[in-house]
Write a protein that holds these residues in place. Sequence first.
Motif, PDB file in Angstrom:
ATOM      1  N   HIS A 211      -7.562   2.740  -3.176  1.00 39.84           N
ATOM      2  CA  HIS A 211      -6.367   1.905  -3.223  1.00 39.84           C
ATOM      3  C   HIS A 211      -6.635   0.427  -2.930  1.00 39.84           C
ATOM      4  O   HIS A 211      -5.807  -0.413  -3.285  1.00 39.84           O
ATOM      5  CB  HIS A 211      -5.308   2.452  -2.273  1.00 39.84           C
ATOM      6  CG  HIS A 211      -4.665   3.708  -2.762  1.00 39.84           C
ATOM      7  ND1 HIS A 211      -3.696   3.719  -3.744  1.00 39.84           N
ATOM      8  CD2 HIS A 211      -4.869   5.011  -2.425  1.00 39.84           C
ATOM      9  CE1 HIS A 211      -3.321   4.971  -3.983  1.00 39.84           C
ATOM     10  NE2 HIS A 211      -4.021   5.770  -3.204  1.00 39.84           N
TER      11      HIS A 211
ATOM     12  N   ARG B 198       0.118  10.292   4.024  1.00 41.93           N
ATOM     13  CA  ARG B 198       0.405  10.850   2.701  1.00 41.93           C
ATOM     14  C   ARG B 198      -0.152  12.264   2.559  1.00 41.93           C
ATOM     15  O   ARG B 198       0.482  13.140   1.950  1.00 41.93           O
ATOM     16  CB  ARG B 198      -0.188   9.953   1.606  1.00 41.93           C
ATOM     17  CG  ARG B 198       0.191  10.406   0.199  1.00 41.93           C
ATOM     18  CD  ARG B 198      -0.501   9.605  -0.866  1.00 41.93           C
ATOM     19  NE  ARG B 198      -1.940   9.857  -0.897  1.00 41.93           N
ATOM     20  CZ  ARG B 198      -2.759   9.383  -1.842  1.00 41.93           C
ATOM     21  NH1 ARG B 198      -2.269   8.628  -2.805  1.00 41.93           N
ATOM     22  NH2 ARG B 198      -4.045   9.647  -1.797  1.00 41.93           N
ATOM     23  N   ASN B 199      -1.322  12.505   3.122  1.00 46.77           N
ATOM     24  CA  ASN B 199      -1.968  13.813   2.990  1.00 46.77           C
ATOM     25  C   ASN B 199      -1.490  14.831   4.025  1.00 46.77           C
ATOM     26  O   ASN B 199      -2.008  15.947   4.081  1.00 46.77           O
ATOM     27  CB  ASN B 199      -3.490  13.657   3.101  1.00 46.77           C
ATOM     28  CG  ASN B 199      -4.071  12.809   1.988  1.00 46.77           C
ATOM     29  OD1 ASN B 199      -3.478  12.685   0.911  1.00 46.77           O
ATOM     30  ND2 ASN B 199      -5.223  12.199   2.235  1.00 46.77           N
TER      31      ASN B 199
ATOM     32  N   LEU C 236       0.828  -1.205   0.000  1.00 44.07           N
ATOM     33  CA  LEU C 236       0.000   0.000   0.000  1.00 44.07           C
ATOM     34  C   LEU C 236       0.865   1.259   0.000  1.00 44.07           C
ATOM     35  O   LEU C 236       0.539   2.241  -0.684  1.00 44.07           O
ATOM     36  CB  LEU C 236      -0.927  -0.002   1.216  1.00 44.07           C
ATOM     37  CG  LEU C 236      -2.095  -0.990   1.186  1.00 44.07           C
ATOM     38  CD1 LEU C 236      -2.786  -1.051   2.548  1.00 44.07           C
ATOM     39  CD2 LEU C 236      -3.105  -0.587   0.110  1.00 44.07           C
ATOM     40  N   SER C 237       1.960   1.255   0.758  1.00 45.30           N
ATOM     41  CA  SER C 237       2.848   2.419   0.803  1.00 45.30           C
ATOM     42  C   SER C 237       3.451   2.685  -0.567  1.00 45.30           C
ATOM     43  O   SER C 237       3.539   3.837  -1.017  1.00 45.30           O
ATOM     44  CB  SER C 237       3.964   2.202   1.832  1.00 45.30           C
ATOM     45  OG  SER C 237       3.432   2.054   3.127  1.00 45.30           O
TER      46      SER C 237
ATOM     47  N   ALA D   4      -3.243   6.963   4.238  1.00 47.60           N
ATOM     48  CA  ALA D   4      -3.714   8.160   3.532  1.00 47.60           C
ATOM     49  C   ALA D   4      -3.519   9.398   4.397  1.00 47.60           C
ATOM     50  O   ALA D   4      -3.175  10.475   3.889  1.00 47.60           O
ATOM     51  CB  ALA D   4      -5.183   7.998   3.154  1.00 47.60           C
TER      52      ALA D   4
ATOM     53  N   ASP E 170       2.168   1.815  -3.400  1.00 51.36           N
ATOM     54  CA  ASP E 170       1.078   2.261  -4.271  1.00 51.36           C
ATOM     55  C   ASP E 170       0.757   3.735  -4.043  1.00 51.36           C
ATOM     56  O   ASP E 170       0.398   4.462  -4.973  1.00 51.36           O
ATOM     57  CB  ASP E 170      -0.157   1.395  -4.022  1.00 51.36           C
ATOM     58  CG  ASP E 170      -1.247   1.616  -5.060  1.00 51.36           C
ATOM     59  OD1 ASP E 170      -0.903   1.879  -6.232  1.00 51.36           O
ATOM     60  OD2 ASP E 170      -2.432   1.535  -4.705  1.00 51.36           O
ATOM     61  N   MET E 171       0.893   4.192  -2.797  1.00 50.84           N
ATOM     62  CA  MET E 171       0.585   5.576  -2.454  1.00 50.84           C
ATOM     63  C   MET E 171       1.779   6.504  -2.642  1.00 50.84           C
ATOM     64  O   MET E 171       1.655   7.721  -2.487  1.00 50.84           O
ATOM     65  CB  MET E 171       0.087   5.671  -1.006  1.00 50.84           C
ATOM     66  CG  MET E 171      -1.263   5.035  -0.767  1.00 50.84           C
ATOM     67  SD  MET E 171      -1.836   5.323   0.943  1.00 50.84           S
ATOM     68  CE  MET E 171      -3.409   4.472   0.918  1.00 50.84           C
TER      69      MET E 171
ATOM     70  N   ASP F 214      -9.669   7.743  -0.148  1.00 49.19           N
ATOM     71  CA  ASP F 214      -8.366   7.277  -0.622  1.00 49.19           C
ATOM     72  C   ASP F 214      -8.201   5.781  -0.376  1.00 49.19           C
ATOM     73  O   ASP F 214      -7.679   5.043  -1.214  1.00 49.19           O
ATOM     74  CB  ASP F 214      -7.245   8.043   0.078  1.00 49.19           C
ATOM     75  CG  ASP F 214      -7.074   9.449  -0.484  1.00 49.19           C
ATOM     76  OD1 ASP F 214      -7.665   9.743  -1.538  1.00 49.19           O
ATOM     77  OD2 ASP F 214      -6.349  10.249   0.132  1.00 49.19           O
TER      78      ASP F 214
ATOM     79  N   ALA G  51      -5.053   1.243   4.991  1.00 50.14           N
ATOM     80  CA  ALA G  51      -5.015   2.175   3.858  1.00 50.14           C
ATOM     81  C   ALA G  51      -5.507   3.554   4.286  1.00 50.14           C
ATOM     82  O   ALA G  51      -4.976   4.585   3.850  1.00 50.14           O
ATOM     83  CB  ALA G  51      -5.876   1.633   2.718  1.00 50.14           C
TER      84      ALA G  51
END
Length: 276
Positions: A214, A142-143, A83-84, A139, A86-87, A210, A135
């Motif tokens: 994903h 990431r945000n 997941l990391s 997010a 992918d993000m 998000d 996930a």
Amino acid sequence: MQHTGLKLRMAFVGTILFAFYAALAGVALAMFGTGIWPIVAVGTLLFVGFQYKVGKWAALRSVGAQDMPEDQYPEIHRMVERLSDDMGIDKPTLKVAQMGVPNAFATGRRGAGVVVVSTELMQILTRDELEGVIAHELAHIRNRDVVTMVLGQSIAAMVGIAVQWVVILAGDNDFADFILGWIAGIVAQMLVMVFVLAISRYREYVADADAREHIGSGEPLARALEKIQSGSQHADQTRIDDSTAALCIFDSEKGLLRSILATHPPVEKRIERLRA
């Protein structure tokens, strides 16, 4: 995913927060002269940095978070790595804790993020449901949601402290002025926090969206939220304090005041959006 709504709300709230900070700096300059500006700038950075560091440490310590051994939880580590990647973020540090309730939270920033999962959560969720929760937390990292919240809370705190001392210094410095200043500071801080918390609630929707993007569906996270809500209602006790609850995927506190100052939108609305 590009969140136009989030960007517009962030611009609106950011403008308001900047106005509060500008007013705070203006008061300092008016009272102490332009020579105070370097102190104001450096002091702000130090204050925000202190809030960030202490907040991260306190959240992890409050639940007794421990490193999640990769040999004991290989599937979760592989899931987070995928997941990391992918993000487009670095894999965060994974920790596990006995929180008394099924829950999870993320803290830190990109490159130095931490995701904490409760043992109670891993016991009740299926693999795809746990993937949805993780996930969601990735997010947030990431945000830059944690950093944004710390910045907003720091401005609110600084405004509250400034208002308190302005009221005190404008009076006769007696006990009544201290009480009045204390009350005025709390009111001012709560006023700023209304705007900070409004964006916090919307960011939960964004993190949900998000996660749905994903993992390919919103259904696993919707089911996870239902189980987390049910598990929290039937739990005898929790190790999650109010400040840490703001970071968690689910905050079970209710009441009129908590609804107004909530960090999370109603879980029913989140589930409805995930299944829409």
